[in-house]
Design a protein around this motif. Structure first.
Motif, short mmCIF file in Angstrom:
data_model
loop_
_atom_site.label_atom_id
_atom_site.label_comp_id
_atom_site.label_asym_id
_atom_site.label_seq_id
_atom_site.Cartn_x
_atom_site.Cartn_y
_atom_site.Cartn_z
N HIS A 297 117.33 -46.22 21.88
CA HIS A 297 118.76 -46.30 22.18
C HIS A 297 118.97 -46.07 23.67
CE1 HIS A 297 123.05 -45.93 21.69
NE2 HIS A 297 123.01 -44.80 22.37
N ILE A 298 119.60 -47.02 24.31
CA ILE A 298 119.95 -46.87 25.72
C ILE A 298 121.40 -46.38 25.77
CG2 ILE A 298 120.25 -48.03 27.93
CD1 ILE A 298 118.20 -50.06 27.04
N PRO A 299 121.64 -45.25 26.43
CA PRO A 299 123.02 -44.76 26.48
C PRO A 299 123.93 -45.71 27.25
CG PRO A 299 121.56 -43.40 27.82
CD PRO A 299 120.70 -44.39 27.12
N LYS A 300 125.19 -45.73 26.87
CA LYS A 300 126.15 -46.64 27.51
C LYS A 300 126.26 -46.39 29.02
CE LYS A 300 127.68 -48.68 23.78
NZ LYS A 300 126.91 -49.79 23.35
N TRP A 301 126.16 -45.13 29.44
CA TRP A 301 126.27 -44.84 30.87
C TRP A 301 125.11 -45.47 31.64
CZ3 TRP A 301 122.17 -42.39 32.98
CH2 TRP A 301 121.37 -41.61 32.14
N GLY A 302 123.98 -45.65 30.98
CA GLY A 302 122.82 -46.22 31.66
C GLY A 302 122.85 -47.72 31.77
N CYS A 303 123.48 -48.39 30.81
CA CYS A 303 123.47 -49.84 30.84
C CYS A 303 124.83 -50.46 31.12
CB CYS A 303 122.90 -50.40 29.55
SG CYS A 303 123.80 -49.95 28.09
N VAL B 230 111.84 -53.41 45.05
CA VAL B 230 112.24 -52.67 43.86
C VAL B 230 113.51 -53.22 43.22
CG1 VAL B 230 112.93 -50.39 43.03
CG2 VAL B 230 111.07 -50.60 44.67
N ALA B 231 114.53 -53.51 44.02
CA ALA B 231 115.83 -53.90 43.47
C ALA B 231 115.74 -55.13 42.57
CB ALA B 231 116.83 -54.14 44.60
N HIS B 232 115.04 -56.15 43.00
CA HIS B 232 114.97 -57.38 42.22
C HIS B 232 114.14 -57.21 40.95
CE1 HIS B 232 116.76 -58.89 45.78
NE2 HIS B 232 115.66 -58.80 46.50
N ILE B 233 113.04 -56.52 41.08
CA ILE B 233 112.17 -56.32 39.92
C ILE B 233 112.87 -55.46 38.87
CG2 ILE B 233 109.99 -55.32 39.14
CD1 ILE B 233 108.80 -56.20 41.85
N VAL B 234 113.52 -54.39 39.32
CA VAL B 234 114.23 -53.50 38.38
C VAL B 234 115.39 -54.23 37.73
CG1 VAL B 234 115.67 -51.44 38.25
CG2 VAL B 234 113.51 -51.35 39.46
N ILE C 265 126.91 -47.13 35.06
CA ILE C 265 126.25 -47.05 36.37
C ILE C 265 126.14 -48.43 37.01
CG2 ILE C 265 124.08 -46.52 37.54
CD1 ILE C 265 123.87 -44.07 35.75
N PRO C 266 125.67 -49.47 36.30
CA PRO C 266 125.64 -50.80 36.94
C PRO C 266 127.02 -51.31 37.35
CG PRO C 266 124.25 -50.78 35.02
CD PRO C 266 125.00 -49.49 35.01
N THR C 267 128.04 -51.00 36.55
CA THR C 267 129.40 -51.42 36.90
C THR C 267 129.87 -50.74 38.17
OG1 THR C 267 129.91 -51.78 34.57
CG2 THR C 267 131.77 -51.57 36.08
N ILE C 268 129.61 -49.46 38.30
CA ILE C 268 129.99 -48.74 39.52
C ILE C 268 129.26 -49.29 40.74
CG2 ILE C 268 129.87 -46.49 40.67
CD1 ILE C 268 130.42 -45.23 37.91
N ILE C 269 127.96 -49.55 40.60
CA ILE C 269 127.18 -50.10 41.71
C ILE C 269 127.72 -51.46 42.11
CG2 ILE C 269 124.91 -51.00 42.36
CD1 ILE C 269 123.73 -48.71 40.65
N THR C 270 128.04 -52.30 41.14
CA THR C 270 128.57 -53.63 41.41
C THR C 270 129.93 -53.55 42.09
OG1 THR C 270 127.38 -54.50 39.51
CG2 THR C 270 129.16 -55.84 40.38
N LEU C 271 130.79 -52.67 41.60
CA LEU C 271 132.11 -52.52 42.23
C LEU C 271 131.99 -52.01 43.65
CD1 LEU C 271 134.18 -51.08 39.25
CD2 LEU C 271 134.31 -53.37 40.23
#
Length: 195
Positions: free
Chosen positions: A53-59, A30-34, A62-68
């Motif tokens: 429209h993709i909300p800023k929190w979604g793109c 799942v992780a790589h495909i998503v 959230i990815p920034t928090i996961i990466t950090l």
């Protein structure tokens, strides 16, 4: 391996579920495909459809928090975080391809292919130095067409966003397309001499 895990009598049902779900399903499929689908297909494609429209929190958030959170384990490499994100998105293309091949070609799952190591290649290179001068590596042998295609797609989406967009995704798209181009023209990795 799934059959071996399920039929093992020494492991509890909860541990079996945890290994199958967390390790195999989420981390390996799942992780790589998503990641590839979301960052390299969905976000760029939404630029062409202004109604979506993709909300800023979604793109962004959230990815920034996961990466950090993933980078907490290696604080000495924190300064490389930006480049790591770009490279991971490029690698998600390869991981998605490998995941789909692994799922669809399950009959070859136990096939072991040994790759040539750099040390052997360098020994061969020094032994054949005279012949290496005669046969120069052609540029098209280094090109990675899928990366160049995704890079061109992201670059065109970035220019479209500059001209007509309102989300300012072009900043990400230009950097990400450059990462795909760098990998696509073979500037990442090692050039192994052809025999």
């Amino acid at each position: 391996m799934l059959v071996e895990i399920v039929t093992n009598k020494k492991v509890t049902i909860w541990k079996k579920f945890h290994v199958i779900y967390n390790f195999f399903l989420v981390r390996k499929i799942v992780a790589h495909i998503v990641t590839f689908t979301f960052y390299c297909i969905i976000i760029p494609t939404t630029i062409f459809v202004p109604e979506v429209h993709i909300p800023k929190w979604g793109c962004v958030y959230i990815p920034t928090i996961i990466t950090l959170l993933n980078s907490v384990g290696t604080p000495r490499s924190f300064h490389l975080l930006f480049f790591w994100i770009l490279f991971e998105n490029v690698m998600s293309l390869h991981r998605t391809k490998a995941t789909l091949i692994g799922l669809l070609e399950a009959g070859r799952a136990n096939e072991w292919v040994v790759t040539e190591k750099l040390g052997s290649a360098m020994k061969m290179k020094s032994a054949n130095k005279a012949s290496a001068r005669k046969s120069f590596m052609r540029m098209w042998e280094r090109l990675n067409v899928p990366e160049l295609g995704v890079g061109a797609f992201l670059f065109s989406c970035g220019w479209y966003d500059v001209a007509f967009g309102k989300d300012n995704f072009f900043i990400y798209l230009f950097f990400q397309s450059m990462a795909f181009f760098v990998v696509g023209v073979g500037y990442v990795g090692t050039i192994v001499p052809q025999s």
